[in-house]
Design a protein around this motif. Structure first.
Motif, PDB file in Angstrom:
ATOM      1  N   UNK A  76      40.186  35.565  38.496  1.00 36.54           N
ATOM      2  CA  UNK A  76      40.238  34.108  38.474  1.00 36.54           C
ATOM      3  C   UNK A  76      41.279  33.632  39.485  1.00 36.54           C
ATOM      4  N   UNK A  77      40.888  32.637  40.267  1.00 39.38           N
ATOM      5  CA  UNK A  77      41.787  32.088  41.275  1.00 39.38           C
ATOM      6  C   UNK A  77      41.132  30.925  41.985  1.00 39.38           C
ATOM      7  N   UNK A  78      41.760  30.483  43.045  1.00 35.21           N
ATOM      8  CA  UNK A  78      41.243  29.334  43.794  1.00 35.21           C
ATOM      9  C   UNK A  78      40.223  29.818  44.819  1.00 35.21           C
ATOM     10  N   UNK A  79      39.114  30.360  44.320  1.00 29.26           N
ATOM     11  CA  UNK A  79      38.057  30.872  45.189  1.00 29.26           C
ATOM     12  C   UNK A  79      36.764  30.965  44.385  1.00 29.26           C
ATOM     13  N   UNK A  80      35.667  31.175  45.096  1.00 34.54           N
ATOM     14  CA  UNK A  80      34.360  31.449  44.488  1.00 34.54           C
ATOM     15  C   UNK A  80      33.904  32.835  44.932  1.00 34.54           C
TER      16      UNK A  80
END
Length: 401
Positions: free
Chosen positions: A129-133
């Motif tokens: 989980x993080x600021x990405x897809x």
């Protein structure tokens, strides 16, 4: 495939998978030579170490990957990935540890194990989980699953060929290749892309940082290393088998003193071969009338007249008395040497039968089967090369030269 990865962590991940495979396969090998009461415990231990090896390798590989800053690991998908791994490994090992598994069962076990490894990987990946897809190349997903299944099959076949020594090490290496090859192939097909402008990712659920995961992985590495070292401790049952092997069937040399009289010139003793268990012991008069079998309360002995069949099981054998099978510390070769060749015949590389107890013989495929009498009749395979001899012993045909 390894671009941007930490090479030391990549090497560590492969080593962890191999050590976990060696420990797990070593425990599985002991399943095939222990009383039934110990099967569940050994199977659970084997599944545990193999699952730990797969799961730990996966997350060491994740730590080696160049992930964006601020990436965390969701706890629930991470735990689910381990449970999937433990379940499929346990089922696969159970399938190949019972009896002499046919090729179809080995293939199905390899497919289950390979698909399970792939499922564990992708469930664990979506725990990131993080600021990405995250996206995946379909072709690489398929290729990673195929690699996992093929290498898992190779590992199981190497393990079944011989449960010890070089073959066990080869099966562990194949297992490590199965896990690491699948992981890094799948990682090569994974792409992390920035989210759309104005959209921000929100973490849902309990999460752990990379530092916390590193501590967990370090602890599991210690567990795997400890299990590997313990697996190198010799099996105490091997001493029993070695003691049984040192029976009076070994060929020794004894001194034969020629007769002399008062006027004879002294001569040196002549050495002649004789079936002895040690120098100076009398020759054995007849094959052993009883076979040792292991029970929960110790070693029992059954009369060879009650033996219906003997089946090879790893370094030991299983003796069937017409009612049930029990473990014997002798190898199949030792059992063949001890049993009366006039009553028993080796009908397969892994089977010996008592001819007087045969009640049925029938051709099946390239070989044949025989059925042995008793309260619980059972059937034994006969290899194609032994069909003529079995028929001759049963009075059905002349024995071929």
């Amino acid at each position: 495939m390894f671009e941007g990865h930490d090479p030391y962590l990549v090497a560590l991940s492969v080593a962890i998978a191999i050590l976990g495979g060696y420990t797990g396969f070593g425990l599985t090998a002991r399943i095939r030579g222990t009383p039934d009461a110990s099967h569940r415990l050994l199977l659970a231990g084997a599944a545990f170490f193999l699952a730990i090896g797969i799961w730990t390798m996966h997350f060491v590989g994740m730590l080696a990957a160049p992930l964006p800053p601020g990436t965390v690991y969701l706890v629930l998908p991470t735990i689910v990935s381990f449970l999937i791994c433990a379940l499929v490994v346990g089922i696969s090992l159970f399938f190949v540890s019972v009896g002499d598994p046919p090729v179809s069962r080995v293939v199905s076990s390899a497919v289950l194990l390979g698909v399970g490894i792939a499922s564990m990987h992708y469930v664990g990946m979506h725990g990131l989980s993080g600021d990405f897809a995250m996206t995946h190349d379909t072709a690489m997903v398929v290729l990673s699953v195929v690699i996992a299944i093929a290498a898992a099959y190779g590992g199981l076949r190497a393990f079944l060929a011989r449960q010890g020594g070089v073959q066990l090490a080869l099966s562990a290496v194949a297992f490590g290749v199965a896990v690491s090859g699948m992981h890094y192939t799948a990682m090569d097909g994974m792409h992390l892309v920035p989210p759309s402008e104005g959209m921000h990712h929100h973490i849902e659920g309990l999460a752990a940082s990379s530092q916390m995961l590193s501590l967990v992985v370090a602890l599991l590495c210690f567990v795997i290393a400890a299990g590997f070292l313990l697996s190198l401790v010799p099996d105490p049952r091997n001493k029993v088998a070695m003691t049984a092997a040192a029976t009076p069937q070994a060929v020794g040399l004894v001194a034969e003193i020629p007769p002399t009289d008062a006027n004879a010139v002294p001569t040196s003793p002549r050495l002649r071969p004789t079936p002895l268990g040690g120098i100076g012991q009398p020759p054995r008069a007849a094959p052993a009338p009883r076979l040792p079998v292991e029970g929960a309360d110790g070693t029992h002995f059954i009369d060879s007249a009650d033996v219906r069949s003997v089946r090879a099981d790893a370094h030991y054998t299983k003796v069937h008395d017409g009612t049930r099978e029990r473990m014997c510390p002798w190898s199949i070769s030792e059992a063949e040497a001890q049993l009366d060749p006039g009553l028993f015949v080796r009908v397969h590389r892994s089977h010996i039968v008592a001819i007087p107890h045969v009640t049925l013989v029938r051709k099946e495929g390239d070989g044949a089967i025989v059925e042995l009498d008793g309260p619980s009749p059972h059937r034994v395979p006969v290899s194609r090369a032994k069909i003529a001899e079995v028929k001759a012993r049963l009075g059905l045909a002349r024995r071929h030269a």
